[in-house]
Motif scaffolding. Structure first.
Motif, PDB file in Angstrom:
ATOM      1  N   VAL A  34     -30.155 -33.904  14.720  1.00 40.18           N
ATOM      2  CA  VAL A  34     -29.637 -34.804  13.434  1.00 40.18           C
ATOM      3  C   VAL A  34     -30.692 -34.739  12.461  1.00 40.18           C
ATOM      4  CG1 VAL A  34     -29.184 -37.162  12.912  1.00 40.18           C
ATOM      5  CG2 VAL A  34     -28.148 -36.151  14.766  1.00 40.18           C
ATOM      6  N   THR A  35     -30.450 -34.703  11.206  1.00 40.31           N
ATOM      7  CA  THR A  35     -31.344 -34.811  10.086  1.00 40.31           C
ATOM      8  C   THR A  35     -31.172 -36.060   9.497  1.00 40.31           C
ATOM      9  OG1 THR A  35     -30.352 -33.563   8.617  1.00 40.31           O
ATOM     10  CG2 THR A  35     -31.823 -32.482  10.018  1.00 40.31           C
ATOM     11  N   ALA A  95     -33.477 -30.839  -4.207  1.00 40.02           N
ATOM     12  CA  ALA A  95     -32.403 -29.743  -4.801  1.00 40.02           C
ATOM     13  C   ALA A  95     -30.992 -30.217  -4.225  1.00 40.02           C
ATOM     14  CB  ALA A  95     -33.089 -28.603  -4.175  1.00 40.02           C
ATOM     15  N   ASP A  96     -30.372 -29.209  -3.288  1.00 40.95           N
ATOM     16  CA  ASP A  96     -29.210 -29.343  -2.941  1.00 40.95           C
ATOM     17  C   ASP A  96     -29.170 -29.742  -1.685  1.00 40.95           C
ATOM     18  OD1 ASP A  96     -27.901 -29.071  -5.570  1.00 40.95           O
ATOM     19  OD2 ASP A  96     -27.941 -26.883  -5.217  1.00 40.95           O
ATOM     20  N   ARG A  97     -30.212 -30.191  -0.848  1.00 35.17           N
ATOM     21  CA  ARG A  97     -30.263 -30.439   0.400  1.00 35.17           C
ATOM     22  C   ARG A  97     -29.064 -31.535   0.930  1.00 35.17           C
ATOM     23  NH1 ARG A  97     -36.548 -31.163   1.837  1.00 35.17           N
ATOM     24  NH2 ARG A  97     -35.235 -31.462   4.137  1.00 35.17           N
ATOM     25  N   VAL A  98     -28.852 -31.508   2.200  1.00 37.45           N
ATOM     26  CA  VAL A  98     -27.960 -32.641   2.698  1.00 37.45           C
ATOM     27  C   VAL A  98     -28.216 -32.860   3.942  1.00 37.45           C
ATOM     28  CG1 VAL A  98     -25.858 -31.733   1.150  1.00 37.45           C
ATOM     29  CG2 VAL A  98     -26.315 -30.783   3.461  1.00 37.45           C
ATOM     30  N   PHE A  99     -28.023 -34.095   4.259  1.00 37.55           N
ATOM     31  CA  PHE A  99     -28.723 -34.782   5.415  1.00 37.55           C
ATOM     32  C   PHE A  99     -27.303 -35.441   6.443  1.00 37.55           C
ATOM     33  CE2 PHE A  99     -31.590 -34.525   2.473  1.00 37.55           C
ATOM     34  CZ  PHE A  99     -33.090 -34.108   3.140  1.00 37.55           C
ATOM     35  N   GLY A 123     -19.793 -34.399   7.886  1.00 32.70           N
ATOM     36  CA  GLY A 123     -19.820 -35.215   9.122  1.00 32.70           C
ATOM     37  C   GLY A 123     -20.761 -36.102   9.030  1.00 32.70           C
ATOM     38  N   GLY A 124     -21.610 -36.304   8.068  1.00 32.27           N
ATOM     39  CA  GLY A 124     -22.931 -37.349   7.978  1.00 32.27           C
ATOM     40  C   GLY A 124     -22.370 -38.557   7.404  1.00 32.27           C
ATOM     41  N   TRP A 125     -23.394 -39.465   7.736  1.00 31.79           N
ATOM     42  CA  TRP A 125     -23.205 -40.817   7.285  1.00 31.79           C
ATOM     43  C   TRP A 125     -24.231 -41.233   6.237  1.00 31.79           C
ATOM     44  CZ3 TRP A 125     -21.237 -45.014  10.417  1.00 31.79           C
ATOM     45  CH2 TRP A 125     -20.392 -44.603  11.476  1.00 31.79           C
ATOM     46  N   VAL A 193     -18.832 -42.231   6.089  1.00 27.30           N
ATOM     47  CA  VAL A 193     -18.838 -40.987   6.632  1.00 27.30           C
ATOM     48  C   VAL A 193     -18.004 -39.885   5.708  1.00 27.30           C
ATOM     49  CG1 VAL A 193     -18.187 -39.702   8.948  1.00 27.30           C
ATOM     50  CG2 VAL A 193     -18.832 -42.266   8.695  1.00 27.30           C
ATOM     51  N   ARG A 194     -18.847 -38.744   5.728  1.00 26.17           N
ATOM     52  CA  ARG A 194     -18.095 -37.617   4.929  1.00 26.17           C
ATOM     53  C   ARG A 194     -17.276 -36.993   5.854  1.00 26.17           C
ATOM     54  NH1 ARG A 194     -18.921 -35.884   0.214  1.00 26.17           N
ATOM     55  NH2 ARG A 194     -21.137 -36.654   0.039  1.00 26.17           N
TER      56      ARG A 194
END
Length: 213
Positions: A34-35, A95-99, A123-125, A193-194
């Motif tokens: 997890v990030t 930038a366009d990073r996602v977590f 799938g992230g929160w 949640v996505r």
């Protein structure tokens, strides 16, 4: 100054993690690799929590001194990425990073709300909690620019699946960290949640169990 002293935010209060954040620990527990992003991380109360549970955490704040204290956390520094940036006056530093987890507490800068939501990976929160209109009657912040209006976080989270949302007043309570008290406060908070990555798509007839308690 840390972002907890910037116009868009208020003092974090107790150093103990937010009860709202702890309630949604399923966002990172029992998941591998997890990030997380802790935006306006301040003194790092949630960075410490997440890194201590094995999460790779990126913390963003403009206070270089506060970030420097986090680089020496015993046994945790290899899980921390610390970015010094003034996100209100400067460019978005990610930038366009996602977590997998995007966490914001006690901070609001409206121009960034779309960026914050975009940073949530499939799938992230998104776990967000900050002050709302009414707070000016009991303490800081009092500027309406930094107080959510009714339903504002729901609007910001449009496109995500909202698991829980609250908008109201929390009575004063003893500090979980010991000593002093947390003042009563008007807050709005959301956990959302996505949708999952295509490769992880839930088969028809199988439903994810987002635990409410």
């Amino acid at each position: 100054m840390s972002m907890s002293s910037l116009p868009g935010s208020a003092l974090h209060g107790a150093s103990y993690p937010s009860d709202w954040v702890l309630r949604w620990a399923q966002a990172w527990r029992d998941r591998d690799g997890v990030t997380a992003l802790d935006l306006a991380c301040g003194s790092g109360r949630h960075l410490r929590l997440l890194a201590g549970e094995g999460v790779a955490v990126t913390g963003v704040d403009r206070d270089a001194a506060a970030l420097a204290t986090l680089t020496t956390l015993a046994g945790l520094s290899d899980r921390l990425e610390l970015i010094e940036a003034d996100i209100e006056q400067g460019p978005w530093p990610l930038a366009d990073r996602v977590f997998d987890v995007v966490l914001v507490t006690n901070y609001l800068w409206r121009p960034l709300l779309p960026r914050v939501v975009e940073a949530v990976a499939p799938g992230g929160w998104l776990i967000y909690e900050t002050f709302t209109d009414g707070q000016q009657t009991v303490g800081r912040p009092a500027n309406p620019d930094f107080l959510l209006t009714p339903g504002e976080l729901l609007t910001a989270a449009a496109g995500l699946r909202v698991i829980a949302y609250e908008d109201g007043f929390i009575e004063a309570e003893p500090s979980n960290a010991g000593g002093g008290a947390v003042n009563g406060r008007y807050v709005q908070r959301v956990a959302a949640v996505r949708g999952n990555r295509p490769a992880d798509a839930t088969p028809p007839g199988v439903y994810p169990r987002y635990r409410l308690r």
